[in-house]
Design a protein around this motif. Structure first.
Motif, PDB file in Angstrom:
ATOM      1  N   ARG A 195       0.844  -1.206   0.000  1.00 33.21           N
ATOM      2  CA  ARG A 195       0.000   0.000   0.000  1.00 33.21           C
ATOM      3  C   ARG A 195       0.873   1.247   0.000  1.00 33.21           C
ATOM      4  N   ARG A 197       1.294   5.570  -1.372  1.00 33.93           N
ATOM      5  CA  ARG A 197       0.596   6.820  -1.652  1.00 33.93           C
ATOM      6  C   ARG A 197       0.790   7.204  -3.121  1.00 33.93           C
ATOM      7  N   ARG A 201      -3.688   4.425  -6.271  1.00 36.44           N
ATOM      8  CA  ARG A 201      -4.294   4.091  -4.984  1.00 36.44           C
ATOM      9  C   ARG A 201      -5.401   5.093  -4.647  1.00 36.44           C
ATOM     10  N   ALA A 202      -5.155   6.367  -4.906  1.00 37.01           N
ATOM     11  CA  ALA A 202      -6.164   7.399  -4.636  1.00 37.01           C
ATOM     12  C   ALA A 202      -7.384   7.211  -5.523  1.00 37.01           C
ATOM     13  N   PHE A 205      -9.253   4.200  -3.945  1.00 35.17           N
ATOM     14  CA  PHE A 205      -9.773   4.443  -2.601  1.00 35.17           C
ATOM     15  C   PHE A 205      -9.823   5.953  -2.334  1.00 35.17           C
ATOM     16  N   GLU A 208      -9.662   7.371   1.327  1.00 35.35           N
ATOM     17  CA  GLU A 208      -8.568   6.957   2.200  1.00 35.35           C
ATOM     18  C   GLU A 208      -7.648   8.124   2.525  1.00 35.35           C
ATOM     19  N   ASP A 209      -7.193   8.192   3.759  1.00 34.03           N
ATOM     20  CA  ASP A 209      -6.259   9.237   4.184  1.00 34.03           C
ATOM     21  C   ASP A 209      -4.874   8.895   3.637  1.00 34.03           C
ATOM     22  N   PRO A 210      -4.328   9.694   2.722  1.00 34.21           N
ATOM     23  CA  PRO A 210      -3.019   9.359   2.150  1.00 34.21           C
ATOM     24  C   PRO A 210      -1.894   9.368   3.169  1.00 34.21           C
ATOM     25  N   THR A 212      -1.801   7.903   5.854  1.00 31.42           N
ATOM     26  CA  THR A 212      -1.676   6.574   6.469  1.00 31.42           C
ATOM     27  C   THR A 212      -0.898   5.613   5.583  1.00 31.42           C
ATOM     28  N   LEU A 213      -0.519   6.058   4.396  1.00 31.25           N
ATOM     29  CA  LEU A 213       0.142   5.198   3.420  1.00 31.25           C
ATOM     30  C   LEU A 213       1.633   5.514   3.327  1.00 31.25           C
TER      31      LEU A 213
END
Length: 252
Positions: A195, A197, A201-202, A205, A208-210, A212-213
């Motif tokens: 996983r 950023r 990925r964005a 998802f 999703e808070d980037p 956290t990646l």
């Protein structure tokens, strides 16, 4: 002997998908390690931004080759151009891939034109690149290929059908190729970045808070390690496992 400050000095490295994300950070890391980077991507402006970063960090320019991997003829010409200028290829990082404009979609809802675009980018282009680049890699004394894969290639999930299938096919092709050329100086690593950023990925998802990646720049040292001609790289690599195995002082 290899200079640990510049372990890839004078090596020629091709990076596909170099205009952003993991490909961008891989290209920058290879350049910082001394390699001359040949960077491909669809967007001229993004490649120029990479070149600016490479030049600012190293005082040397990258070679930029803007084109779309769905164009098989351009892939063939890429191999010829690299041969004409350098006569060989030492490193190939294959980071290019697409989720498609539709994003996560049930298999039965995939538009045929979207299907063709994803299949050509993720799967057919891998074959065309192998075909074009193998003769160049054979000219290296210790060629290294790093193919970016995904856990979905082995554990597909709902709505990821076409992406998972094309990445699984590309991974299988890479490993079959590795078996075919095991008596040469070419070594292939299939790398799962986990996983990260990235723009893809964005897209998959959006909520999703980037933060956290993992930032894709963190994969740079592993890319350099796998690209070194004085080391024997593993055939399968997980970034998460590699990072977990590092001593604590390496993470400071």
């Amino acid at each position: 002997m290899t200079d640990d400050a510049l372990p890839l000095d004078d090596r020629i490295a091709l990076v596909t998908g170099a205009s952003r994300g993991i490909g961008y950070q891989s290209a920058l890391a290879l350049a910082l390690a001394g390699a001359h980077v040949v960077a491909t991507g669809r967007t001229q402006g993004a490649l120029e931004e990479l070149d600016d970063a490479v030049y600012a960090a190293t005082g040397r320019h990258a070679t930029l080759v803007p084109f779309d991997l769905v164009d098989g003829g351009s892939i063939d010409r890429l191999g010829g151009a690299i041969f004409g200028r350098f006569g060989k290829l030492d490193i190939w990082v294959h980071a290019a891939a697409t989720l498609g404009a539709q994003g996560l979609t049930p298999v039965s809802h995939i538009d045929p034109r979207g299907f063709a675009k994803i299949e050509k980018t993720n799967f057919t282009a891998t074959y065309r690149l192998i075909r074009s680049l193998e003769p160049l890699l054979r000219q290296s004394d210790a060629a290294r290929v790093i193919h970016l894969t995904t856990s979905l290639a082995r554990e597909p999930k709902a709505f990821w059908g076409l992406y998972a299938a094309t990445k699984a096919g590309a991974e299988a092709m890479m490993l079959s190729w590795a078996d075919e050329i095991e008596t040469t100086n070419i070594r292939i690593s299939v790398l799962d970045p986990g996983r990260m950023r990235t723009q893809m990925r964005a897209q998959a998802f959006p909520g999703e808070d980037p933060e956290t990646l993992t930032h894709p720049s963190e994969i740079g040292p592993l890319i350099v390690e796998l690209a070194r001609g004085d080391r024997t790289p593993p055939q399968r690599v997980s970034f998460k496992e590699w990072k977990a195995a590092l001593p604590p002082e390496a993470l400071i």
